[in-house]
Motif scaffolding. Structure first.
Motif, mmCIF file in Angstrom:
data_model
loop_
_atom_site.group_PDB
_atom_site.id
_atom_site.type_symbol
_atom_site.label_atom_id
_atom_site.label_comp_id
_atom_site.label_asym_id
_atom_site.label_seq_id
_atom_site.Cartn_x
_atom_site.Cartn_y
_atom_site.Cartn_z
ATOM 1 N N VAL A 14 -18.890 -99.775 32.319
ATOM 2 C CA VAL A 14 -19.279 -99.899 33.643
ATOM 3 C C VAL A 14 -20.737 -100.195 33.591
ATOM 4 O O VAL A 14 -21.637 -99.499 32.898
ATOM 5 C CB VAL A 14 -18.956 -98.781 34.427
ATOM 6 N N TYR A 15 -21.341 -101.255 34.190
ATOM 7 C CA TYR A 15 -22.762 -101.511 34.352
ATOM 8 C C TYR A 15 -23.211 -100.802 35.851
ATOM 9 O O TYR A 15 -22.685 -100.760 36.721
ATOM 10 C CB TYR A 15 -23.193 -102.880 34.573
ATOM 11 N N LEU A 21 -27.917 -99.189 33.197
ATOM 12 C CA LEU A 21 -27.323 -98.892 32.130
ATOM 13 C C LEU A 21 -26.013 -99.319 31.832
ATOM 14 O O LEU A 21 -25.319 -99.301 33.103
ATOM 15 C CB LEU A 21 -27.505 -97.359 31.902
ATOM 16 N N TRP A 22 -25.491 -99.564 30.723
ATOM 17 C CA TRP A 22 -24.300 -99.653 30.477
ATOM 18 C C TRP A 22 -23.427 -98.190 30.490
ATOM 19 O O TRP A 22 -23.831 -97.555 29.279
ATOM 20 C CB TRP A 22 -23.778 -100.654 29.308
ATOM 21 N N ILE A 40 -24.553 -98.116 18.987
ATOM 22 C CA ILE A 40 -25.483 -98.864 19.663
ATOM 23 C C ILE A 40 -26.395 -97.987 20.777
ATOM 24 O O ILE A 40 -27.171 -98.498 21.230
ATOM 25 C CB ILE A 40 -24.580 -99.917 20.554
ATOM 26 N N ALA A 41 -25.897 -96.812 20.686
ATOM 27 C CA ALA A 41 -26.793 -95.691 21.500
ATOM 28 C C ALA A 41 -26.346 -94.297 21.323
ATOM 29 O O ALA A 41 -25.626 -94.145 20.475
ATOM 30 C CB ALA A 41 -26.438 -95.852 23.044
ATOM 31 N N SER A 42 -27.242 -93.535 21.571
ATOM 32 C CA SER A 42 -26.837 -91.979 21.497
ATOM 33 C C SER A 42 -25.678 -91.551 22.166
ATOM 34 O O SER A 42 -25.497 -92.004 23.564
ATOM 35 C CB SER A 42 -27.941 -91.239 22.111
ATOM 36 N N LYS A 60 -24.274 -94.165 26.855
ATOM 37 C CA LYS A 60 -25.070 -94.990 27.975
ATOM 38 C C LYS A 60 -25.906 -95.759 27.226
ATOM 39 O O LYS A 60 -26.524 -95.292 26.218
ATOM 40 C CB LYS A 60 -25.612 -94.198 29.031
ATOM 41 N N VAL A 61 -25.860 -97.062 27.427
ATOM 42 C CA VAL A 61 -26.853 -97.987 26.558
ATOM 43 C C VAL A 61 -27.716 -98.888 27.550
ATOM 44 O O VAL A 61 -27.003 -99.504 28.571
ATOM 45 C CB VAL A 61 -25.857 -98.634 25.416
#
Length: 72
Positions: A14-15, A21-22, A40-42, A60-61
């Protein structure tokens, strides 16, 4: 408890326009493995079973890589 039953497995991306954030949530084993091996993110939340196996993952990225396709 092992992985979720196949009927209950899902991956939701979800954006969030307000935060830009994604938000990625998955209970699909293949997707969990990919996100853990190629982060790709924490990771913001990791759900584990009583044996310590990861059965759910949320992160979340800010920028979702264009090559990030889950259906391969």
């Amino acid at each position: 408890m092992a992985y979720y039953a196949t009927e209950e497995q899902e991956t939701v991306i979800v954006y969030e326009s307000a935060t830009k954030l994604w938000d990625i949530y998955t209970t699909v084993p293949k997707h969990i493995k990919r996100l853990k091996n190629d982060p790709i993110a924490s990771i913001s939340n990791m759900e584990k079973d009583n044996e310590g196996k990861t059965i759910g993952l949320r992160l979340k990225v800010a920028k979702l890589p264009s090559s990030y396709i889950f259906n391969r």
